[in-house]
Enzyme design. Structure first.
Site: not given
Length: 657
Positions: A336, A371
């Site tokens: 993330d 990401e």
């Protein structure tokens, strides 16, 4: 009273050796560290850690056993302007704890103080760490090691995936056990999935703001104990680890990999007004990026940012990743806000954590997905990660939606995204699989909502619809919301089919959001991070079996097309791809940029994707040969076509010769 022996400075955390427990804790700026253990009656016993090797504090407690509850009190300066916020009145979680007892409630005692320290003791209500022992029979488990070119990712939430599944026993729905249930595994196999990507399973906390509104953090991107499984997904907190490993073992036997979404960019301690759980009280200055005024650099939008260029924090993050691979046999990670991993503070491909992963014989062998952004200046790093990493390809997401729902993307731009965005990822020896293609993800509209809503509807989140992106590239086809006339339903279905076909037959690694193959809707909520309810749980009783079959047929078709599974960049004349206009001729420069939205893509010289993204029915002249439509596009009457396909408006078809 038993005294602590000096013990050993490694490994980090609490480790039982059959005779006692060795405790270690990193803190470069602490002046004293107390180990606090709690007996069955909750009585606290404190021990100074006697060992101090470099920045590692350590001690050995003879006769300690698994099940022992413990925490730390860390002494040091309270100097907020210098980034130091030590407060021994607060019991702290071991960053490497493997089980937590207690809940992270919104309570003033779980705060250290802002400008001045809060010296109220919180041991009575603070969560405690639990010593665990690791004995597990993996039998003959082996990682599937699916080649990247054959990988199909399915992004899912542990609870939301199975909580409403009528064929899974009620007592295990929404748990780790349910992931390994034969019904779930058979479904994933029939769909054609090769990798199950789970939203965060490391223990997380709900933000105090959400708790005060009666909401909770559903997605899990608010970590508090990175080595501990989130207990709410277990049938019993004491058996969570074995339940999780049982599921992984069962998935592996079916040839399905497990990828964990992991949050190494911030912690649940949030900003300076946030709670004190662990890192802030252990060594705030080392664990976080600190500004000159002592506040946090908020490059994550969550209040703080982990300093993954600090050697000790790199060691901590690396140990965490190795733990999940070695102890739980996971097959990879999705990181993330992964740009934070490369900050020094500027983003670098040779940042310390990237280098550590590259040099690790364990971590360098698993799937790594970034990401590739954070919210700070210079945070958008799509295409710039080291070669070991694949990356979420937001270029593909936006292009697919613009082409099919907004009709404003030239053919050349669409083709570039269809060809694994080679302009972005074809560098440093990377392969097409580095592009993780997606049309939807947990963050944003579901696929059904993309064709039913022009605007987000996030009122249930309690922020007056201010949260969530406004750049959705969605199209409600003339009516906001679900339902409508038969014509409206059919046009929306056609758009969903077009988007799924584009996703699953493009070069690169496709990622499917769980529920998109059902027609799952969040009723226009494009930021459902705090909705632990029927808005996010997949309703299997309402699933569209036709759409599920369509999706499965596309996935199985993909696996038959060499140009998509061989994971090699397409080159002109190599037989992998030809780009043709509606007359089966190569496109001119003008057609690429200004031509009508009609295109034929010939893959491996045998599979033809014919596209008519215009508003009118159009004749598409097929290349020479005898063609027939193939599932999921073949009807009961499937004649051989040798000349022309009548392309419906906003339609496409796949043929084979």
């Amino acid at each position: 009273m038993t005294q602590l022996a000096i013990g050993k400075p490694a490994p980090l955390g609490a480790h039982y050796d059959g005779q006692g427990v060795n405790f270690t804790l990193f803190s470069a700026h602490a002046e004293r560290v107390e180990l606090c253990v709690f007996d069955a009656n909750g009585q606290e016993h404190r021990y100074d850690l006697p060992g101090h090797s470099g920045d590692i504090w350590h001690g050995y407690l003879p006769d300690a056993r698994p099940g022992l509850r413990y925490g730390y009190r860390v002494h040091g300066p309270w100097q907020p302007a210098e980034g130091h916020r030590f407060n021994p009145a607060k019991l702290l979680i071991d960053p490497c704890a493997r089980q937590i007892d207690g809940e992270f409630k919104d309570n003033p005692l779980l705060h250290a103080g802002h400008n001045e320290p809060d010296y109220r003791d919180n041991a009575a209500i603070a969560p405690k760490c639990v010593v665990v022992v690791d004995h597990y029979d993996w039998e003959d488990d082996a990682p599937p090691r699916t080649p990247w070119g054959s990988t199909i990712i399915y992004e899912a939430h542990v609870k939301g995936l199975t909580y409403l599944h009528p064929e899974i026993p009620v007592e295990i729905r929404g748990t780790y056990k349910a992931l390994g249930h034969p019904v779930m595994i058979n479904y994933l196999k029939q769909l054609g999935i090769t990798a199950l990507e789970l939203l965060p399973v490391a223990q997380f906390a709900s933000e105090p703001r959400l708790q005060r509104m009666g909401l909770s953090n559903y997605w899990g991107y608010n970590p508090v104990a990175m080595f501990a499984l989130h207990p709410a997904y277990a049938c019993s907190p004491e058996t969570a680890l074995d339940e999780f490993r049982d599921a992984i073992k069962a998935l592996h036997k079916a040839g399905i990999e497990v990828i964990l979404d992991i949050v190494l960019n911030h912690s649940a301690e949030l900003d300076l007004d946030g709670p004190l759980f662990s890192l802030r009280g252990i060594d705030n200055r080392s664990y976080y990026w600190i500004r000159e005024d002592g506040d946090y650099h908020n490059w994550t939008g969550c209040g703080n940012t982990l300093n993954l260029s600090h050697p000790a924090v790199v060691d901590y993050a690396s140990a965490c990743l190795r733990y999940w691979v070695e102890t739980c046999h996971v097959d990879g990670f999705r990181f993330d806000l992964a740009a934070v991993m490369g900050r020094t503070p500027e983003f670098r491909q040779d940042a310390p954590l990237f280098t550590a992963i590259q040099n690790c014989p364990v971590l360098s062998q698993v799937k790594l997905i970034a990401e590739p952004w954070d919210i700070a200046p210079g945070g958008y790093q799509v295409g710039n990660f080291p070669p070991l990493f694949a990356e979420w390809n937001d270029h593909f997401r936006d292009a697919a939606r613009r082409f099919w729902l907004h009709y404003d993307l030239p053919l050349g731009a669409f083709a570039g995204r269809f060809a694994a965005s080679s302009d972005v990822f074809k560098r440093n020896g990377r392969l097409p699989s580095a592009a993780i293609n997606l049309v939807t993800a947990h963050d944003g509209f579901t696929l059904r909502d993309c064709v039913c809503f022009n605007h987000k509807h996030n009122e249930a989140n309690g922020e007056e619809n201010r949260d969530g992106t406004n750049n959705n590239y969605s199209n409600n086809h003339g009516k906001e919301g679900l339902g409508g006339s038969l014509d409206l339903v059919e046009r929306r279905r056609d758009s969903i089919h077009a988007l799924l076909t584009t996703l699953l037959l493009s070069q690169g690694t496709p990622m499917l959001l769980a529920g998109d193959e059902h027609g799952h809707s969040q009723y226009g909520n494009n930021n459902a991070y705090c909705q632990d309810n029927q808005l996010t749980w997949l309703d299997w009783s309402q699933a569209s079996s036709g759409l599920t079959a369509f999706t499965a047929a596309l996935i199985h078709l993909r696996k038959r097309i060499p140009a998509l599974v061989e994971n090699r960049w397409w080159e002109e004349g190599d037989g992998n791809v030809r780009w043709l206009n509606r007359y089966a001729q190569p496109l001119s420069t003008d057609e690429w940029q200004n031509g009508p939205k009609q295109l034929q893509i010939l893959l491996s010289d045998r599979f033809l994707i014919a596209i008519n993204a215009t508003l009118e029915v159009t004749e598409i002249v097929l290349p020479a040969g005898e063609w027939h439509a193939i599932p999921p596009f073949a009807g009961e009457d499937n004649p051989v076509i040798t000349a022309v396909w009548q392309g419906p408006a906003h339609g496409l078809c796949v043929f084979q010769r």
